[in-house]
Design a protein around this motif. Structure first.
Motif, PDB file in Angstrom:
ATOM      1  N   LEU A 109      -9.455  14.004  63.735  1.00  0.00           N
ATOM      2  CA  LEU A 109     -10.981  13.714  62.091  1.00  0.00           C
ATOM      3  C   LEU A 109     -12.238  13.621  62.638  1.00  0.00           C
ATOM      4  CD1 LEU A 109      -8.511  12.093  60.633  1.00  0.00           C
ATOM      5  CD2 LEU A 109      -9.715  14.580  60.345  1.00  0.00           C
ATOM      6  N   LEU A 110     -12.589  13.249  64.031  1.00  0.00           N
ATOM      7  CA  LEU A 110     -13.842  12.612  64.306  1.00  0.00           C
ATOM      8  C   LEU A 110     -14.689  14.261  64.504  1.00  0.00           C
ATOM      9  CD1 LEU A 110     -16.204  10.633  64.859  1.00  0.00           C
ATOM     10  CD2 LEU A 110     -14.643  10.664  67.282  1.00  0.00           C
ATOM     11  N   ILE A 111     -13.630  14.445  65.741  1.00  0.00           N
ATOM     12  CA  ILE A 111     -14.285  16.010  66.295  1.00  0.00           C
ATOM     13  C   ILE A 111     -14.964  17.256  65.124  1.00  0.00           C
ATOM     14  CG2 ILE A 111     -14.174  18.359  67.212  1.00  0.00           C
ATOM     15  CD1 ILE A 111     -12.172  16.491  69.455  1.00  0.00           C
ATOM     16  N   LEU A 112     -14.098  17.038  63.715  1.00  0.00           N
ATOM     17  CA  LEU A 112     -14.060  17.891  62.421  1.00  0.00           C
ATOM     18  C   LEU A 112     -15.958  17.265  61.829  1.00  0.00           C
ATOM     19  CD1 LEU A 112     -10.670  17.863  60.402  1.00  0.00           C
ATOM     20  CD2 LEU A 112     -12.754  19.815  61.437  1.00  0.00           C
ATOM     21  N   VAL A 113     -15.810  15.808  61.986  1.00  0.00           N
ATOM     22  CA  VAL A 113     -17.204  15.608  60.951  1.00  0.00           C
ATOM     23  C   VAL A 113     -18.539  15.644  62.123  1.00  0.00           C
ATOM     24  CG1 VAL A 113     -17.744  13.103  60.691  1.00  0.00           C
ATOM     25  CG2 VAL A 113     -15.735  13.420  60.067  1.00  0.00           C
ATOM     26  N   LEU A 114     -18.341  15.494  63.439  1.00  0.00           N
ATOM     27  CA  LEU A 114     -19.337  15.145  64.034  1.00  0.00           C
ATOM     28  C   LEU A 114     -19.522  16.402  64.231  1.00  0.00           C
ATOM     29  CD1 LEU A 114     -18.967  12.771  66.721  1.00  0.00           C
ATOM     30  CD2 LEU A 114     -20.154  12.421  64.592  1.00  0.00           C
ATOM     31  N   GLY A 115     -18.747  17.669  64.987  1.00  0.00           N
ATOM     32  CA  GLY A 115     -18.827  18.663  64.577  1.00  0.00           C
ATOM     33  C   GLY A 115     -19.670  19.907  63.444  1.00  0.00           C
ATOM     34  N   GLN A 116     -19.485  19.370  62.512  1.00  0.00           N
ATOM     35  CA  GLN A 116     -20.039  19.657  61.162  1.00  0.00           C
ATOM     36  C   GLN A 116     -21.635  19.227  61.228  1.00  0.00           C
ATOM     37  OE1 GLN A 116     -20.994  18.312  58.024  1.00  0.00           O
ATOM     38  NE2 GLN A 116     -21.333  19.985  57.029  1.00  0.00           N
ATOM     39  N   SER A 143     -25.877  16.927  53.226  1.00  0.00           N
ATOM     40  CA  SER A 143     -25.006  16.327  52.168  1.00  0.00           C
ATOM     41  C   SER A 143     -24.065  16.504  52.124  1.00  0.00           C
ATOM     42  CB  SER A 143     -26.286  15.757  50.552  1.00  0.00           C
ATOM     43  OG  SER A 143     -26.031  17.226  50.051  1.00  0.00           O
ATOM     44  N   LEU A 144     -23.838  18.114  52.076  1.00  0.00           N
ATOM     45  CA  LEU A 144     -21.974  18.593  51.857  1.00  0.00           C
ATOM     46  C   LEU A 144     -21.499  17.463  53.407  1.00  0.00           C
ATOM     47  CD1 LEU A 144     -22.020  22.279  51.897  1.00  0.00           C
ATOM     48  CD2 LEU A 144     -21.384  20.478  50.338  1.00  0.00           C
ATOM     49  N   GLY A 145     -21.855  17.586  54.634  1.00  0.00           N
ATOM     50  CA  GLY A 145     -21.424  16.397  55.652  1.00  0.00           C
ATOM     51  C   GLY A 145     -21.359  15.220  55.299  1.00  0.00           C
ATOM     52  N   ALA A 146     -22.194  15.180  54.045  1.00  0.00           N
ATOM     53  CA  ALA A 146     -21.730  13.159  53.422  1.00  0.00           C
ATOM     54  C   ALA A 146     -20.561  13.403  52.861  1.00  0.00           C
ATOM     55  CB  ALA A 146     -22.869  12.811  52.976  1.00  0.00           C
ATOM     56  N   ALA A 147     -19.707  14.909  51.894  1.00  0.00           N
ATOM     57  CA  ALA A 147     -19.238  14.252  51.310  1.00  0.00           C
ATOM     58  C   ALA A 147     -17.511  14.461  52.097  1.00  0.00           C
ATOM     59  CB  ALA A 147     -19.106  15.991  50.495  1.00  0.00           C
ATOM     60  N   ALA A 148     -18.028  15.631  52.763  1.00  0.00           N
ATOM     61  CA  ALA A 148     -16.825  14.770  54.490  1.00  0.00           C
ATOM     62  C   ALA A 148     -16.543  14.329  55.036  1.00  0.00           C
ATOM     63  CB  ALA A 148     -17.059  16.251  55.307  1.00  0.00           C
ATOM     64  N   ALA A 149     -17.857  12.879  55.466  1.00  0.00           N
ATOM     65  CA  ALA A 149     -17.594  12.448  55.707  1.00  0.00           C
ATOM     66  C   ALA A 149     -16.927  11.586  55.436  1.00  0.00           C
ATOM     67  CB  ALA A 149     -18.525  11.981  57.051  1.00  0.00           C
ATOM     68  N   ALA A 150     -17.298  11.229  54.419  1.00  0.00           N
ATOM     69  CA  ALA A 150     -16.516  10.050  52.185  1.00  0.00           C
ATOM     70  C   ALA A 150     -14.926  10.516  53.028  1.00  0.00           C
ATOM     71  CB  ALA A 150     -17.624  10.707  51.788  1.00  0.00           C
ATOM     72  N   ALA A 151     -14.887  11.298  52.446  1.00  0.00           N
ATOM     73  CA  ALA A 151     -13.101  11.999  52.800  1.00  0.00           C
ATOM     74  C   ALA A 151     -12.424  11.251  53.995  1.00  0.00           C
ATOM     75  CB  ALA A 151     -12.915  13.102  52.943  1.00  0.00           C
ATOM     76  N   VAL A 152     -13.039  11.354  54.969  1.00  0.00           N
ATOM     77  CA  VAL A 152     -12.704  10.751  56.220  1.00  0.00           C
ATOM     78  C   VAL A 152     -12.936   8.998  56.419  1.00  0.00           C
ATOM     79  CG1 VAL A 152     -12.451  10.859  58.518  1.00  0.00           C
ATOM     80  CG2 VAL A 152     -12.897  13.023  57.209  1.00  0.00           C
ATOM     81  N   ALA A 153     -13.829   8.834  56.167  1.00  0.00           N
ATOM     82  CA  ALA A 153     -14.517   7.152  56.120  1.00  0.00           C
ATOM     83  C   ALA A 153     -13.475   6.105  55.576  1.00  0.00           C
ATOM     84  CB  ALA A 153     -15.629   7.390  56.915  1.00  0.00           C
ATOM     85  N   PHE A 154     -13.733   6.516  54.100  1.00  0.00           N
ATOM     86  CA  PHE A 154     -13.043   5.982  52.978  1.00  0.00           C
ATOM     87  C   PHE A 154     -11.806   5.366  53.011  1.00  0.00           C
ATOM     88  CE2 PHE A 154     -17.034   4.266  52.614  1.00  0.00           C
ATOM     89  CZ  PHE A 154     -17.906   5.627  51.389  1.00  0.00           C
ATOM     90  N   VAL A 156     -22.247  23.534  43.487  1.00  0.00           N
ATOM     91  CA  VAL A 156     -21.505  21.740  43.823  1.00  0.00           C
ATOM     92  C   VAL A 156     -21.018  21.698  43.181  1.00  0.00           C
ATOM     93  CG1 VAL A 156     -21.538  21.756  41.109  1.00  0.00           C
ATOM     94  CG2 VAL A 156     -22.594  19.871  42.337  1.00  0.00           C
ATOM     95  N   LEU A 157     -19.748  22.754  43.322  1.00  0.00           N
ATOM     96  CA  LEU A 157     -18.221  23.074  43.737  1.00  0.00           C
ATOM     97  C   LEU A 157     -17.469  22.644  45.007  1.00  0.00           C
ATOM     98  CD1 LEU A 157     -17.426  25.954  41.456  1.00  0.00           C
ATOM     99  CD2 LEU A 157     -16.859  23.509  40.411  1.00  0.00           C
ATOM    100  N   SER A 158     -19.139  22.931  45.444  1.00  0.00           N
ATOM    101  CA  SER A 158     -18.476  22.536  47.120  1.00  0.00           C
ATOM    102  C   SER A 158     -18.530  21.634  47.577  1.00  0.00           C
ATOM    103  CB  SER A 158     -20.142  23.359  48.138  1.00  0.00           C
ATOM    104  OG  SER A 158     -19.830  24.473  48.361  1.00  0.00           O
ATOM    105  N   ILE A 195     -10.163  19.136  50.690  1.00  0.00           N
ATOM    106  CA  ILE A 195      -9.836  19.777  52.324  1.00  0.00           C
ATOM    107  C   ILE A 195      -9.822  18.356  53.567  1.00  0.00           C
ATOM    108  CG2 ILE A 195     -11.199  21.835  54.111  1.00  0.00           C
ATOM    109  CD1 ILE A 195     -11.386  23.257  51.612  1.00  0.00           C
ATOM    110  N   LEU A 196     -10.738  18.095  53.242  1.00  0.00           N
ATOM    111  CA  LEU A 196     -11.017  17.036  54.725  1.00  0.00           C
ATOM    112  C   LEU A 196     -10.249  15.566  54.317  1.00  0.00           C
ATOM    113  CD1 LEU A 196     -12.441  16.488  57.657  1.00  0.00           C
ATOM    114  CD2 LEU A 196     -13.259  18.397  55.894  1.00  0.00           C
ATOM    115  N   ARG A 197     -10.250  15.625  52.735  1.00  0.00           N
ATOM    116  CA  ARG A 197      -9.003  14.471  52.919  1.00  0.00           C
ATOM    117  C   ARG A 197      -7.577  14.677  52.832  1.00  0.00           C
ATOM    118  NH1 ARG A 197      -9.656   9.115  51.707  1.00  0.00           N
ATOM    119  NH2 ARG A 197      -7.903   8.463  50.580  1.00  0.00           N
ATOM    120  N   GLY A 198      -7.562  15.338  52.961  1.00  0.00           N
ATOM    121  CA  GLY A 198      -5.718  16.596  52.686  1.00  0.00           C
ATOM    122  C   GLY A 198      -5.440  16.819  54.125  1.00  0.00           C
ATOM    123  N   VAL A 199      -6.175  17.175  55.249  1.00  0.00           N
ATOM    124  CA  VAL A 199      -6.488  17.314  56.374  1.00  0.00           C
ATOM    125  C   VAL A 199      -5.746  15.802  56.793  1.00  0.00           C
ATOM    126  CG1 VAL A 199      -7.040  17.714  58.503  1.00  0.00           C
ATOM    127  CG2 VAL A 199      -6.620  19.597  56.646  1.00  0.00           C
TER     128      VAL A 199
END
Lengths: 397, 220
Positions: A19-26, A116-127, A165-167, A174-178
């Motif tokens: 998951l870290l690789i995904l977030v940092l990669g993005q 900021s899309l990266g922030a949404a992905a990061a939130a799904a993993v961090a929270f 905005v749907l992104s 997606i990140l939450r699911g994976v």
């Protein structure tokens, strides 16, 4: 010298690293794209100094997050998630100051949206809580719409804002699911590994006990004053037991498993061979008043079943020697088409099965050892009236 | 010469054993129900030819002198021509004991059995019954299962089944729901038929019936 991949402590840790690789990669991609697009963005910006400062802040924050999470080997800190969300909201809302209206749609001059899309992905993993992720997505989406939808001058720009905005929820979902699946998988695999390790330890202990149980009986008797009639067979069994223990100590698990596998594919044992094995087993108990009735061994059986039966018989005769004080011990074996039966009867002192718990030998080296063959084991005894142990089963084809 | 109907209390038994302690011990232990005459060898017994109801015969008669004595199957053959023979032995091998039955013995009892069991066996032999050990019961069971023994009733087979596994009569009777004496009577019939079978068949017949090689079962 080849690089060695460090071993993961657990599978759950491995999931976090994925998951870290995904977030940092993005994040790395976003930083790279920002740096590439920044010169052009600053040219268009009405406040280039502020724009540059925000870009620098984003890059520095990204580096800090990368360092902290890499040291931690996980992106699971809600604090870092809040930091990312806060920065995302800041750069989004700052667009009203640093990005001209017509550059807020489909242009890297409006770089706040992709980062900021990266922030949404990061939130799904961090929270860890769903409501936290939903709140983050809501804040980001609302901020984006506030900056773009309110500034939209054409239908096309409004459509772009709505579709873009749907992104935010999509990335988060997606990140939450994976992430959720990987974390659950890691946890279950680690739990299974722990169970396997526990079972392996228990199996090893059982091997030790099986090896040592009968030898303890022999050693115990040899340590007492005994008749020479008994001493001879006991010493033979002690020698055999010593050889078994030496082999056990000298053999690694892989070799032991290979030997066991080899034994399991040995051919069938003929009736005469089975009789011979049974006689050999009883040979070690020549101090006992044994009667062998083997005339009804008329069919063969698998070598594995023969081995299990002989080992069970050894345990039973050890018990007779230790406890029974019998004047006659009858070993009766029949192996016919319908199945096999082995009975050991002694006319010794017997015991009360209701009040006496079965010993290790009877429980594990007889009953459990023959479970695989679907064998039944019956123990009949009364105090003062001897004991009968009857084992029976069908002959595996 | 031999009164097969003698009740045990009037029975005179010849004990043939080269072990002095065994001979003298049996004299005391069998008294007063059974009176004994003691002999250390078959030769002595045959020379004196006493009027006894049963001969209690040890199979292994080595003695104290360095001379060859009649023992084993030969002793059984010689003695059984004149008296009912009850083998009194530590021998547990079925084929050896079967050989003795085939040679004319009326029964076998182990030296490890209790004195009461010995007295009962002596009385049964005197009344013309056949007494066999667990080892012989195993052999009889095999012969029966292979169809070579004249047909036995299901109850007799059941009793034989238990005896071949060493079960005492009390347990067998309890399982079958019959009296102990009835179980013993069933076994007496089985034993008698088995002894007759052994006497009427050669060693080779028996080995063939059990699917064994020549010489595997009965020694010459």
């Amino acid at each position: 010298m080849a690089l060695r991949t460090p071993q993961l402590p657990t599978t759950a840790a491995g999931a976090e690293i994925c998951l870290l690789i995904l977030v940092l990669g993005q994040r790395g991609l976003a930083v790279g794209q920002l740096l590439a697009a920044l010169p052009a963005a600053l040219e268009l910006s009405p406040r280039p100094v502020l724009d540059a400062a925000l870009a620098l802040l984003f890059v520095l924050e990204s580096v800090l997050v990368a360092i902290l999470t890499t040291r931690r080997r996980a992106y699971d800190s809600p604090a870092l998630g809040c930091l990312d969300i806060s920065l995302g909201l800041l750069v989004l809302l700052s667009e009203v100051l640093v990005v001209p209206l017509d550059s807020r749609f489909t242009s890297w001059a409006g770089w706040a949206y992709p980062v900021s899309l990266g922030a949404a992905a990061a939130a799904a993993v961090a929270f860890r809580r769903r409501w936290q992720v939903l709140l983050a997505v809501l804040l980001l989406s609302t901020s984006y719409l506030a900056v773009t939808l309110l500034a939209a001058q054409t239908q096309e720009q409004s459509t772009t804002a709505i579709t873009d905005v749907l992104s935010y929820p999509a990335f988060a979902f997606i990140l939450r699911g994976v992430g959720g699946y990987l974390r659950r998988l890691g946890k279950e695999v680690d739990a299974a590994n722990l169970d396997i390790a526990r079972l392996a330890t228990a199996a090893e202990r059982k091997r030790h006990r099986l090896l040592l149980h009968d030898q303890a009986s022999v050693l115990g008797m040899l340590s007492q004053p005994i008749d020479e009639v008994v001493a001879g067979p006991l010493r033979q069994q002690a020698a055999l037991g010593a050889a078994k223990i030496r082999w056990f100590l000298a053999t690694d698990d892989e070799h032991a498993q290979r030997s066991a596998d080899t034994r399991s594919v040995e051919p069938k044992v003929t009736p005469l061979q089975l009789q011979a094995y049974l006689r050999d087993t009883c040979e070690g108990f020549s101090d006992l008043p044994l009667v062998l009735n083997l005339h009804l061994v008329l069919e063969g059986m698998s070598a594995q079943l023969c081995k299990s039966i002989c080992e069970a018989l050894t345990t039973l005769l050890h018990n007779v020697r230790r406890h029974a004080q019998a004047s006659e011990v009858v070993v009766h074996v029949e192996c016919l088409d319908a199945g096999w039966e082995l009975t050991v009867h002694d006319n010794g002192r017997g015991f009360d099965p209701e009040r006496t718990e079965e010993g290790y030998g009877l429980r594990h080296q007889v009953r459990d050892a023959l479970v695989w063959a679907g064998a039944q084991v019956e123990v009949l005894s009364n105090e003062g009236s001897g004991t009968t142990v009857r084992m029976s089963g069908s002959r595996p084809r | 010469m031999v009164d097969h109907q003698s009740p045990i209390s009037q029975l005179l038994v010849a004990v043939v054993d080269d072990d002095t302690v065994v001979r003298e011990g049996l004299k005391v232990l069998l008294h007063p129900e059974i009176s004994t005459m003691l002999f250390s060898s078959v030769e002595d017994l045959l020379r004196i030819r006493p009027q006894v109801g049963v001969v209690l015969l040890d199979l292994e008669l080595v003695g104290t002198v360095n001379t060859r004595q009649v023992q084993g199957r030969c002793a059984v053959e010689a003695v059984s021509q004149h008296w009912p023979v009850l083998i009194y032995t530590n021998e547990r091998r079925g084929h050896v004991l079967a050989s003795c039955l085939a040679a004319g013995a009326s029964g076998v009892i182990h030296k490890a059995e209790g004195i009461d069991d010995l007295k009962r066996a002596v009385g049964a032999i005197a009344q013309g019954q056949v007494i066999i050990t667990t080892a012989l019961a195993g052999l009889a069971e095999a012969i029966t299962r292979l169809g070579s023994l004249p047909s036995l009733s299901p109850r007799q087979i059941d009793v034989l089944h238990g005896r071949a596994r060493g079960e005492p009569y009390k347990v067998i009777a309890s399982r079958m729901g019959i009296a102990r004496k009835t179980a013993e009577e069933h076994m007496a019939i089985v034993s008698s038929r088995f002894a007759t079978y052994l006497r009427n068949h050669s060693a080779a017949d028996l080995e063939r019936a059990l699917g064994l090689g020549q010489g595997d079962l009965l020694e010459p």
